[in-house]
Motif scaffolding. Structure first.
Motif, PDB file in Angstrom:
ATOM      1  N   ALA A  27       1.106   5.940   8.688  1.00  0.00           N
ATOM      2  CA  ALA A  27       1.670   6.212   7.363  1.00  0.00           C
ATOM      3  C   ALA A  27       2.701   7.346   7.422  1.00  0.00           C
ATOM      4  O   ALA A  27       3.705   7.329   6.707  1.00  0.00           O
ATOM      5  N   LEU A  28       2.449   8.315   8.285  1.00  0.00           N
ATOM      6  CA  LEU A  28       3.387   9.427   8.456  1.00  0.00           C
ATOM      7  C   LEU A  28       4.710   8.899   9.033  1.00  0.00           C
ATOM      8  O   LEU A  28       5.797   9.215   8.536  1.00  0.00           O
ATOM      9  N   ARG A  29       4.610   8.063  10.061  1.00  0.00           N
ATOM     10  CA  ARG A  29       5.827   7.493  10.682  1.00  0.00           C
ATOM     11  C   ARG A  29       6.550   6.570   9.715  1.00  0.00           C
ATOM     12  O   ARG A  29       7.774   6.454   9.743  1.00  0.00           O
ATOM     13  N   GLU A  30       5.803   5.904   8.833  1.00  0.00           N
ATOM     14  CA  GLU A  30       6.436   5.002   7.861  1.00  0.00           C
ATOM     15  C   GLU A  30       6.996   5.755   6.666  1.00  0.00           C
ATOM     16  O   GLU A  30       7.576   5.159   5.772  1.00  0.00           O
ATOM     17  N   ALA A 104      -4.558  12.767  -4.537  1.00  0.00           N
ATOM     18  CA  ALA A 104      -3.809  11.639  -3.963  1.00  0.00           C
ATOM     19  C   ALA A 104      -2.896  11.006  -5.010  1.00  0.00           C
ATOM     20  O   ALA A 104      -1.847  10.453  -4.680  1.00  0.00           O
ATOM     21  N   ALA A 105      -3.287  11.108  -6.275  1.00  0.00           N
ATOM     22  CA  ALA A 105      -2.501  10.493  -7.357  1.00  0.00           C
ATOM     23  C   ALA A 105      -1.307  11.361  -7.758  1.00  0.00           C
ATOM     24  O   ALA A 105      -0.429  10.913  -8.494  1.00  0.00           O
ATOM     25  N   CYS A 153      -7.087  12.333   1.374  1.00  0.00           N
ATOM     26  CA  CYS A 153      -6.050  11.953   0.391  1.00  0.00           C
ATOM     27  C   CYS A 153      -5.163  10.835   0.922  1.00  0.00           C
ATOM     28  O   CYS A 153      -4.903   9.846   0.223  1.00  0.00           O
ATOM     29  N   VAL A 154      -4.678  11.005   2.156  1.00  0.00           N
ATOM     30  CA  VAL A 154      -3.669  10.082   2.686  1.00  0.00           C
ATOM     31  C   VAL A 154      -4.195   8.644   2.739  1.00  0.00           C
ATOM     32  O   VAL A 154      -3.480   7.696   2.431  1.00  0.00           O
ATOM     33  N   PRO A 158      -1.034   4.376  -1.616  1.00  0.00           N
ATOM     34  CA  PRO A 158      -0.714   2.941  -1.571  1.00  0.00           C
ATOM     35  C   PRO A 158      -0.053   2.573  -0.242  1.00  0.00           C
ATOM     36  O   PRO A 158       0.853   3.257   0.210  1.00  0.00           O
ATOM     37  N   GLY A 159      -0.555   1.505   0.373  1.00  0.00           N
ATOM     38  CA  GLY A 159       0.030   1.011   1.619  1.00  0.00           C
ATOM     39  C   GLY A 159      -0.582   1.592   2.876  1.00  0.00           C
ATOM     40  O   GLY A 159      -0.205   1.204   3.973  1.00  0.00           O
ATOM     41  N   VAL A 160      -1.530   2.508   2.742  1.00  0.00           N
ATOM     42  CA  VAL A 160      -2.110   3.127   3.945  1.00  0.00           C
ATOM     43  C   VAL A 160      -3.295   2.319   4.479  1.00  0.00           C
ATOM     44  O   VAL A 160      -3.384   2.035   5.660  1.00  0.00           O
ATOM     45  N   MET A 161      -4.182   1.938   3.582  1.00  0.00           N
ATOM     46  CA  MET A 161      -5.357   1.182   4.023  1.00  0.00           C
ATOM     47  C   MET A 161      -5.067  -0.307   3.985  1.00  0.00           C
ATOM     48  O   MET A 161      -4.430  -0.794   3.054  1.00  0.00           O
ATOM     49  N   GLY A 162      -5.571  -1.018   4.997  1.00  0.00           N
ATOM     50  CA  GLY A 162      -5.354  -2.459   5.069  1.00  0.00           C
ATOM     51  C   GLY A 162      -5.906  -3.184   3.862  1.00  0.00           C
ATOM     52  O   GLY A 162      -5.217  -3.986   3.242  1.00  0.00           O
ATOM     53  N   ALA A 163      -7.141  -2.883   3.508  1.00  0.00           N
ATOM     54  CA  ALA A 163      -7.810  -3.609   2.422  1.00  0.00           C
ATOM     55  C   ALA A 163      -8.192  -2.618   1.324  1.00  0.00           C
ATOM     56  O   ALA A 163      -9.200  -1.941   1.435  1.00  0.00           O
TER      57      ALA A 163
END
Ligand code: ADE
Length: 237
Positions: A27-30, A104-105, A153-154, A158-163
């Motif tokens: 997520a950091l690289r993205e 996180a929000a 938090c990370v 949104p977009g960090v966890m697969g499911a």
């Protein structure tokens, strides 16, 4: 703008550390989140780069100076920075999943990591810091606590966890611990998986998991169980 973490520390080389691997690292690289570690020592004003001094009133250890911390904050934050400023300390309120969700929000966090006996209380008050502890034990500095807070938090961004549904079912999301999990083989070293999980009956599986969640919470965390009931959770039924 991505979720952004700034860490004020005497050990900037500790970051991103483990947060540069696995889910958080990807997520950091993205660019889903950003991580900037700022060395507090840069803001010391004397030749020896002193950041701490002996405590007024005597006693062991050293205390981080308010002027140095304040200068680090002023130089690091933008004027209109709306991120909460959090000081990691065993004196703080306990980090829990509800605070993690709130953070996180938001736009991100600014984390102050203390070393030694802590930070002069006046700068904590003047800067209206939120004091947060990651547990009832003492670390040798706030850095590992900061990593715990950031990791928690990370993974919710949104977009960090697969499911994303796994964040709904997991421990603490509904004030209960999560049910036990099983995978293949169905029998291992003479131990069978609870038969209901092999039944294909979704409602029965859901009921078994709910009961298992309640039982394990009652047994291991009576504090959470009581809070859940005071809050009017459905667990009592
Ligand atoms: N610094 C030292 N101990 C700590 C703790 N338990 N939580 C947060 N920061 C700390």
């Amino acid at each position: 703008m991505s979720w952004s973490a700034t860490i004020l520390t005497l050990f900037p080389e500790m970051f991103p550390g483990p947060l540069g691997t696995s889910l958080a690292g990807r997520a950091l690289r993205e660019g889903i989140w950003g991580c900037q570690a700022q060395d507090i020592r840069v803001f010391a004003t004397d030749r020896h780069r002193t950041v701490d001094d002996t405590p007024f009133g005597g006693g062991a250890g050293m205390v981080m100076r308010p002027d140095v911390i304040d200068a680090a904050i002023s130089a690091t934050l933008a004027k209109n920075d709306e991120r909460p400023l959090i000081y990691l300390t065993p004196r703080g309120r306990l980090l829990d999943q509800s605070l993690v969700r709130d953070l996180a929000a938001g736009p991100g966090v600014v984390l102050l990591c203390g070393r030694y006996e802590g930070v002069d209380q006046r700068v904590i008050e003047a800067r209206q810091m939120l004091e947060v502890s990651v547990g009832d034990y003492v670390l040798s500095g706030g850095e590992l606590g900061a990593m715990i807070l950031l990791d928690a938090c990370v993974r919710l961004l949104p977009g960090v966890m697969g499911a994303p549904e796994s964040a709904v079912e997991e421990s603490h999301s509904a004030g209960l611990l999560e049910y036990a999990q099983y995978t293949r083989p169905a029998e291992w070293q003479g131990r069978a998986v609870p038969p209901v999980l092999l039944s294909g009956h979704h409602a029965e599986v859901a009921r078994w998991r709910r009961q298992e969640s309640e039982a394990v919470t009652r047994e291991r965390r009576p504090d959470l169980w009581t809070r859940m009931q005071v809050a009017g959770g459905s667990a009592a039924s």
